[in-house]
Motif scaffolding. Structure first.
Motif, PDB file in Angstrom:
ATOM      1  N   UNK A 168      -8.739   0.646  -8.131  1.00 22.99           N
ATOM      2  CA  UNK A 168      -9.711   1.644  -7.665  1.00 22.99           C
ATOM      3  C   UNK A 168      -9.100   2.517  -6.565  1.00 22.99           C
ATOM      4  N   UNK A 169      -8.340   1.910  -5.660  1.00 21.83           N
ATOM      5  CA  UNK A 169      -7.687   2.687  -4.601  1.00 21.83           C
ATOM      6  C   UNK A 169      -6.716   3.696  -5.201  1.00 21.83           C
ATOM      7  N   UNK A 170      -5.992   3.304  -6.238  1.00 19.88           N
ATOM      8  CA  UNK A 170      -5.083   4.232  -6.911  1.00 19.88           C
ATOM      9  C   UNK A 170      -5.865   5.418  -7.461  1.00 19.88           C
ATOM     10  N   UNK A 171      -6.991   5.135  -8.126  1.00 13.25           N
ATOM     11  CA  UNK A 171      -7.830   6.215  -8.650  1.00 13.25           C
ATOM     12  C   UNK A 171      -8.279   7.137  -7.522  1.00 13.25           C
ATOM     13  N   UNK A 172      -8.725   6.564  -6.409  1.00  3.13           N
ATOM     14  CA  UNK A 172      -9.225   7.379  -5.305  1.00  3.13           C
ATOM     15  C   UNK A 172      -8.122   8.239  -4.689  1.00  3.13           C
ATOM     16  N   UNK A 173      -6.895   7.722  -4.631  1.00  4.09           N
ATOM     17  CA  UNK A 173      -5.789   8.518  -4.085  1.00  4.09           C
ATOM     18  C   UNK A 173      -5.422   9.645  -5.051  1.00  4.09           C
ATOM     19  N   UNK A 174      -5.425   9.355  -6.345  1.00  2.09           N
ATOM     20  CA  UNK A 174      -5.201  10.426  -7.330  1.00  2.09           C
ATOM     21  C   UNK A 174      -6.283  11.498  -7.158  1.00  2.09           C
ATOM     22  N   UNK A 219      -0.452  12.053  -9.524  1.00  4.74           N
ATOM     23  CA  UNK A 219      -1.427  13.147  -9.474  1.00  4.74           C
ATOM     24  C   UNK A 219      -0.714  14.492  -9.508  1.00  4.74           C
ATOM     25  N   UNK A 220       0.356  14.626  -8.721  1.00  7.05           N
ATOM     26  CA  UNK A 220       1.110  15.884  -8.723  1.00  7.05           C
ATOM     27  C   UNK A 220       1.699  16.171 -10.095  1.00  7.05           C
ATOM     28  N   UNK A 221       2.277  15.159 -10.713  1.00  6.06           N
ATOM     29  CA  UNK A 221       2.933  15.324 -12.020  1.00  6.06           C
ATOM     30  C   UNK A 221       1.965  15.844 -13.069  1.00  6.06           C
ATOM     31  N   UNK A 222       0.704  15.469 -12.985  1.00  9.24           N
ATOM     32  CA  UNK A 222      -0.277  15.858 -14.000  1.00  9.24           C
ATOM     33  C   UNK A 222      -1.141  17.046 -13.578  1.00  9.24           C
ATOM     34  N   UNK A 223      -0.871  17.576 -12.408  1.00  8.70           N
ATOM     35  CA  UNK A 223      -1.648  18.706 -11.905  1.00  8.70           C
ATOM     36  C   UNK A 223      -0.981  20.024 -12.305  1.00  8.70           C
ATOM     37  N   UNK A 253       0.825  -1.209   0.000  1.00  8.02           N
ATOM     38  CA  UNK A 253       0.000   0.000   0.000  1.00  8.02           C
ATOM     39  C   UNK A 253       0.857   1.255   0.000  1.00  8.02           C
ATOM     40  N   UNK A 254       2.036   1.184   0.607  1.00 12.19           N
ATOM     41  CA  UNK A 254       2.934   2.343   0.603  1.00 12.19           C
ATOM     42  C   UNK A 254       3.362   2.678  -0.826  1.00 12.19           C
ATOM     43  N   UNK A 255       3.793   1.666  -1.569  1.00  9.58           N
ATOM     44  CA  UNK A 255       4.225   1.896  -2.954  1.00  9.58           C
ATOM     45  C   UNK A 255       3.052   2.387  -3.804  1.00  9.58           C
ATOM     46  N   UNK A 256       1.873   1.819  -3.594  1.00 10.14           N
ATOM     47  CA  UNK A 256       0.686   2.239  -4.343  1.00 10.14           C
ATOM     48  C   UNK A 256       0.380   3.706  -4.057  1.00 10.14           C
ATOM     49  N   UNK A 257       0.394   4.098  -2.784  1.00 14.97           N
ATOM     50  CA  UNK A 257       0.092   5.483  -2.416  1.00 14.97           C
ATOM     51  C   UNK A 257       1.164   6.434  -2.934  1.00 14.97           C
ATOM     52  N   UNK A 258       2.435   6.044  -2.813  1.00 12.97           N
ATOM     53  CA  UNK A 258       3.525   6.886  -3.327  1.00 12.97           C
ATOM     54  C   UNK A 258       3.330   7.173  -4.817  1.00 12.97           C
ATOM     55  N   UNK A 259       3.062   6.121  -5.578  1.00 13.13           N
ATOM     56  CA  UNK A 259       2.909   6.268  -7.029  1.00 13.13           C
ATOM     57  C   UNK A 259       1.695   7.120  -7.380  1.00 13.13           C
TER      58      UNK A 259
END
Length: 169
Positions: A121-127, A29-33, A18-24
Motif C-alpha cells: 500500500x505504501x508503494x501505491x501511495x508513493x506512486x 511512477x516516473x517511468x510510466x508518466x 523504506x529507502x529501497x521501497x521509495x526509490x523503486x
C-alpha cells in the motif's frame, strides 16, 4: 539521476528497507508518466518522501488543505506544471519535484482493509504521490481515470495488483 530522500519516523518500523521501497516507487511512477525522460536527465531529480505518524499528517492536512483529519498521503509539488515539459532548463543541475508525506496509521488501516501488506500500500501511495508531483490529478472523472491508468501500469510493472479493481462478491 533520481534521488529519493526519506525520513522514516514514528510508526514505520520493522525490517522493511523504506529507502529501497521509495526509490523503486518513485522511479516506477516516473517511468510510466508522461515525464519518463526525467530518468535520463542530466540534472539531479529529487523527491523527498517522509514516513510519519497520523498526527503530523493531520496537522499538514489542516494547514494546507483545511481538512482537520489525517489522510493517507499528501504531495507538495515544487515544480509548476507548466514548467514540467521544459525541465531541461534547470540552472543549477537540480530538479526538486517536491515532497510526499505518508501517515503510518492510515496506511496500516487501509492496507488491512484491502488485505495487502503495508509495504504494498505504501508503494501505491508513493506512486500516487509522485504522479501528483508531476501535475497529474483526479479532480474530475476524466483526469482521475487518466491518473489511475498510469498508476495501474506502474504498479503492474512491479507486480502489484490493481488497487482500483472492484471485487465481485
Amino acid at each position: 539521476m533520481i534521488e529519493v530522500a526519506i525520513s522514516p519516523e514514528e510508526g514505520w518500523s520493522g525490517p522493511t528497507d523504506w529507502q529501497a521501497l521509495a526509490d523503486r516507487a518513485v522511479a516506477t511512477a516516473l517511468r510510466h508518466s508522461p515525464y519518463a525522460e526525467l530518468l535520463d536527465a542530466d540534472a539531479l531529480v529529487e523527491v523527498s518522501v517522509r514516513f510519519t505518524d497520523d498526527d503530523e499528517v493531520q496537522g499538514l492536512n489542516g494547514s494546507y488543505r483545511a481538512k482537520d483529519r489525517p489522510t493517507n498521503v499528501l504531495s507538495f509539488p515544487m515544480v509548476q506544471p507548466d514548467l514540467l515539459p521544459g525541465l531541461a532548463n534547470t540552472d543549477d543541475g537540480e530538479i526538486l519535484l517536491g515532497d510526499i508525506v505518508l501517515a503510518s496509521g492510515v496506511c496500516e488501516r487501509e492496507a488491512a482493509e484491502r488485505g495487502v501488506p503495508v509495504e504494498t500500500h505504501a508503494t501505491h501511495l508513493i506512486v500516487h504521490g509522485t504522479l501528483h508531483l508531476l501535475g497529474l490529478d483526479h479532480l474530475d472523472e476524466a483526469t482521475g481515470d487518466a491518473m489511475e491508468a498510469v498508476e495501474r501500469a506502474a504498479l503492474a510493472a512491479i507486480g502489484i495488483d490493481d488497487p482500483y479493481a472492484v471485487e465481485d462478491d
